[in-house]
Design an enzyme around this catalytic site. Structure first.
Site, short mmCIF file in Angstrom:
data_model
loop_
_atom_site.label_atom_id
_atom_site.label_comp_id
_atom_site.label_asym_id
_atom_site.label_seq_id
_atom_site.Cartn_x
_atom_site.Cartn_y
_atom_site.Cartn_z
N TRP A 233 56.38 33.11 41.31
CA TRP A 233 55.09 33.65 40.86
C TRP A 233 54.50 34.68 41.82
O TRP A 233 53.52 35.31 41.49
CB TRP A 233 54.10 32.49 40.66
N CYS A 269 56.15 30.32 33.17
CA CYS A 269 55.95 29.24 32.19
C CYS A 269 56.50 29.52 30.80
O CYS A 269 57.12 28.67 30.19
CB CYS A 269 54.48 28.84 32.12
N HIS A 326 48.92 29.06 29.93
CA HIS A 326 50.08 28.28 30.35
C HIS A 326 50.80 27.82 29.10
O HIS A 326 50.17 27.43 28.12
CB HIS A 326 49.64 27.09 31.20
N ASP A 349 56.46 19.55 29.48
CA ASP A 349 56.25 20.81 30.21
C ASP A 349 57.35 21.00 31.25
O ASP A 349 57.38 20.31 32.26
CB ASP A 349 54.88 20.75 30.88
N ASP A 391 37.15 19.78 34.34
CA ASP A 391 35.88 20.41 34.62
C ASP A 391 36.08 21.42 35.76
O ASP A 391 36.99 21.24 36.57
CB ASP A 391 34.91 19.33 35.10
N GLU A 427 48.64 30.24 14.90
CA GLU A 427 47.98 29.03 14.41
C GLU A 427 47.22 28.41 15.57
O GLU A 427 47.78 28.18 16.63
CB GLU A 427 49.02 28.04 13.86
N GLU A 437 33.66 20.40 20.82
CA GLU A 437 32.84 20.25 22.03
C GLU A 437 31.44 19.77 21.67
O GLU A 437 30.81 20.28 20.76
CB GLU A 437 32.82 21.56 22.81
N GLU A 442 34.14 13.40 21.19
CA GLU A 442 34.51 13.96 22.49
C GLU A 442 33.95 13.09 23.62
O GLU A 442 34.64 12.79 24.59
CB GLU A 442 33.98 15.40 22.62
N TYR A 507 48.98 36.14 35.71
CA TYR A 507 48.56 35.18 34.69
C TYR A 507 48.35 33.79 35.27
O TYR A 507 47.59 32.98 34.74
CB TYR A 507 49.57 35.15 33.53
N ARG A 571 35.43 36.91 33.81
CA ARG A 571 36.16 37.18 32.57
C ARG A 571 37.46 37.90 32.92
O ARG A 571 37.45 38.87 33.67
CB ARG A 571 35.31 38.04 31.63
N ILE A 573 40.43 40.22 31.66
CA ILE A 573 40.75 41.12 30.56
C ILE A 573 42.21 41.52 30.65
O ILE A 573 42.79 41.58 31.73
CB ILE A 573 39.84 42.38 30.54
#
Length: 678
Positions: A233, A269, A326, A349, A391, A427, A437, A442, A507, A571, A573
């Site tokens: 990586w 991944c 991932h 995984d 979290d 999908e 949420e 939940e 990523y 964020r 992008i």
């Protein structure tokens, strides 16, 4: 008295049987069948005739180096009046005579792999036995033809990358039926440490798709064994190729096989997941690749990712990270070891992240168990639960060494995606992993999973609100603006400092150089006011810093001078690569030479050197990659264009996967669906 059949020779009827068992794409030169389903071979007798009730034939089916009835790797059976599909059985389906049509059926829970079948004293035949998702008695049974066409028989697919605001479909050639691939998959099972330590027990375990998919999740990476891929990586890809280089699994699996089971360099991944998907489909386990956007890597099992930033809002690197996306796989099977309602999709995984039972593997765990917060269920439920539910707590480390909590809204586990059945659309399967949420269900899930952090969270009505907005058109090569938007939801005047920065990003969360930065010491906002602060991102600055992932991390940090409370907005992008256009010249038919005319327009304000197009596609390019280099450079706004010839071998809908590589635009992917006629 019973008379043993005197067999002179036989015909395994490979073309008929393989077609009937949906294995004919592997070729029809040897017998490949699925368990729990009869196949028929022709026996030619040396002397005598077959007489019902008089003739006899002792059959023995064996697999593995130490066949034993106790382990289920050896089965002895004679002729019955009728085939019994619940166990190993044999029956003659032809009238009396010197040619015998012998129907044989394996048990629906027989171990998969290479078999020797002994027929009486003189007959000895070999075949390969696979899982059978068309057989109701098989643990991998799937009751839907369209899903089976997608998850077992389809040799190509789409993997979603990019960001959760902008998922980018990337084509992949699984190629599970290409020449030699099934043998490589069986070799992977044979090279796994459990088999090397105790081959008899391991071969017995191959009756169980839970066991096989767990072995695969360990063997696709090479961290503890002679596995297929080495992950990398950071720090370049010397000694191998960038994971972006790969367009499919075939070349990877063949390379591993050719180089004496030395790991192929390098994977990340989506490559690990795609190779695991190829092997699972080859063996007959329905399988799909899924992408989880904003995926948490929780290394201490507390369901909390602790992130630290400095006073400029820059992330301080740590072991616990949030990956932009991932990928892992889901395989379809029953879970007799768990409660009935946990059958169906199981997540596993193969990317090496944390050890499980001392080995770098993960799963299979029922997707339903993740949704219900059943973290005691096998295997590795807490790790997968954290990937989609952890979290995020953010702290600021100040120059004086002190830390303070930062308000930041980052939700992990967004837009969990897979390719739709029968189409290239995305999908969204988030609902299979999580309840909505804020819903009561939940909260129940978090209680069960002892996810205290989430339960304690109250929606704070943030006095100062901070978000990042972006332009709709962000292409590699362009200059564009991004905006930090500050809103004052309080009743009083606010004076703040705003730090707005950007940096290149991989990523998996590793940070690169600064792409643009702004520090405003005096942002004044009256009650209810909103302020948009632009940050210009110029190609001249970001172009040389971008990784192959084309990602930029935007971070805005707002400090309220009165309360001293920091608010962070982040964020990621993704910049769009140019589109690759593919035109097929000629009528697409089996065994007829075709040309693909492939074009890409250079979007950069500088020339592209060392341009190369390459293509591959299951049943299109003869199981190999075909490349074509351009003789000259391609100037700004000019087209790179080639014609590449290929000859399809099978009819049907096929995906031609295209890759463009150059000095400045690396591994741009495109594809074209082609319907090949007979």
């Amino acid at each position: 008295m019973a008379q043993a059949l005197d067999i002179d020779r036989w015909n395994l009827e490979c073309e008929f049987n393989n077609t009937d068992h949906r294995t004919d794409l592997n070729g029809v030169d040897r017998l490949i069948v699925r368990r729990g389903q009869p196949f028929t071979i022709s026996l030619y007798l040396r002397s005598g005739n077959y007489q019902p009730g008089v003739s006899s034939l002792d059959c023995v089916a064996e697999t593995g180096p130490q066949p034993s009835e106790q382990y289920g790797t050896r089965a002895s059976f004679g002729l019955s009046a009728h085939i019994d599909t619940s166990r190993w059985s044999a029956a003659v389906t032809s009238p009396p005579g010197d040619t015998v049509a012998l129907s044989i059926c394996s048990a629906p829970d027989a171990p998969i792999g290479r078999y020797t079948l002994t027929l009486g004293r003189s007959g000895r035949v070999e075949f390969v036995l696979l899982f059978n998702p068309w057989c109701p008695g098989d643990a991998v049974y799937m009751d839907d033809e369209q899903s089976l066409a997608e998850y077992v028989l389809s040799q190509d697919g789409i993997i979603f990358k990019g960001s959760y605001k902008h998922p980018i479909p990337t084509p992949w050639n699984f190629g599970q039926f290409e020449g030699g691939i099934l043998d490589v998959c069986l070799r992977i099972l044979d090279m796994n440490p459990k088999c090397l330590n105790n081959p008899g027990k391991d071969c017995s375990g191959r009756r169980n798709p839970i066991y096989v998919s767990r072995v695969l999740s360990a063997m696709v990476n090479c961290n503890d064994d002679k596995g297929v891929l080495l992950g990398k990586w950071t720090d370049g890809y010397d000694g191998g190729v960038s994971p972006m280089f790969w367009k499919g699994s075939v070349e990877i699996l063949r390379n591993w096989d050719k180089q004496a089971c030395q790991p192929v360099r390098y994977g990340q991944c989506w490559v690990f997941a795609a190779v695991a998907c190829t092997i699972s489909r080859a063996l007959g386990i329905p399988c799909r690749v899924i992408t989880n956007f904003l995926s948490a890597h929780d290394s201490n099992n507390n369901l909390v990712i602790e992130r630290y930033i400095n006073e400029n809002g820059d992330l301080i690197q740590s072991r616990e990270m949030i990956w932009n996306y991932h990928c892992w796989v889901e395989s379809w099977m029953t879970r007799p070891d768990l409660r009935l309602d946990f059958n169906g999709w199981q997540a596993s995984d193969p990317t090496p992240q944390e050890k499980s039972e001392g080995v770098y593997c993960c799963g299979p765990v029922p997707v339903r168990a993740i949704k219900e917060g059943e973290l005691m269920f096998k295997y590795d439920a807490p790790f997968v639960f954290a990937e989609v539910n952890a979290d995020v707590n953010t702290f600021m480390k100040k120059k004086d060494g002190s830390t303070s909590k930062v308000t930041s809204a980052t939700v992990v586990g967004q837009k969990i995606s897979t390719k739709s059945v029968g189409s290239d659309h995305r999908e969204d399967i988030t609902h299979l992993y999580k309840y909505p949420e804020g819903s009561g269900e939940e909260r129940e899930t978090f209680k069960k999973a002892n996810h205290q952090n989430k339960l304690l969270q109250q929606q704070e009505n943030q006095g100062l609100h901070l978000t990042i907005k972006v332009s709709s058109d962000m292409r590699k090569g362009c200059d564009f603006d991004v905006f930090a938007v500050v809103t004052n939801n309080t009743q009083s005047e606010k004076k703040c400092r705003l730090v707005f920065g950007s940096c290149a990003l991989s990523y998996s969360g590793f940070l690169g150089g600064n792409c643009g930065f702004k520090d405003l010491l005096n942002v004044e906002l009256s009650p209810g006011a909103e302020r948009r602060v632009p940050l210009r991102l110029n190609y001249s600055k970001y172009g040389s810093l971008l990784t192959e992932d084309n990602l930029i991390r935007l971070a805005a940090l707002l400090l309220d001078y009165t309360t001293r409370e920091p608010v962070l907005a982040v964020r990621n992008i993704v910049l769009d690569n140019p589109e690759i256009k593919v035109r097929i010249l000629g009528e697409p038919k089996e065994n007829r030479k075709l040309a693909a005319e492939i074009t890409l327009q250079n979007p950069l304000p500088e020339p592209l050197e060392n341009c190369c197009f390459s293509i591959e596609g299951a049943n299109l390019t003869g199981g190999r990659v075909i490349s074509e280099r351009l003789g000259s450079s391609v100037g700004p706004g000019e087209d790179a264009k080639v014609k590449i010839y290929f000859t399809p071998t099978h009819s049907g809908l096929r995906k031609l996967v295209v890759d463009f590589d150059s000095n400045k635009l690396c591994h741009v992917k495109g594809y074209r669906n082609v319907i090949i006629g007979k």
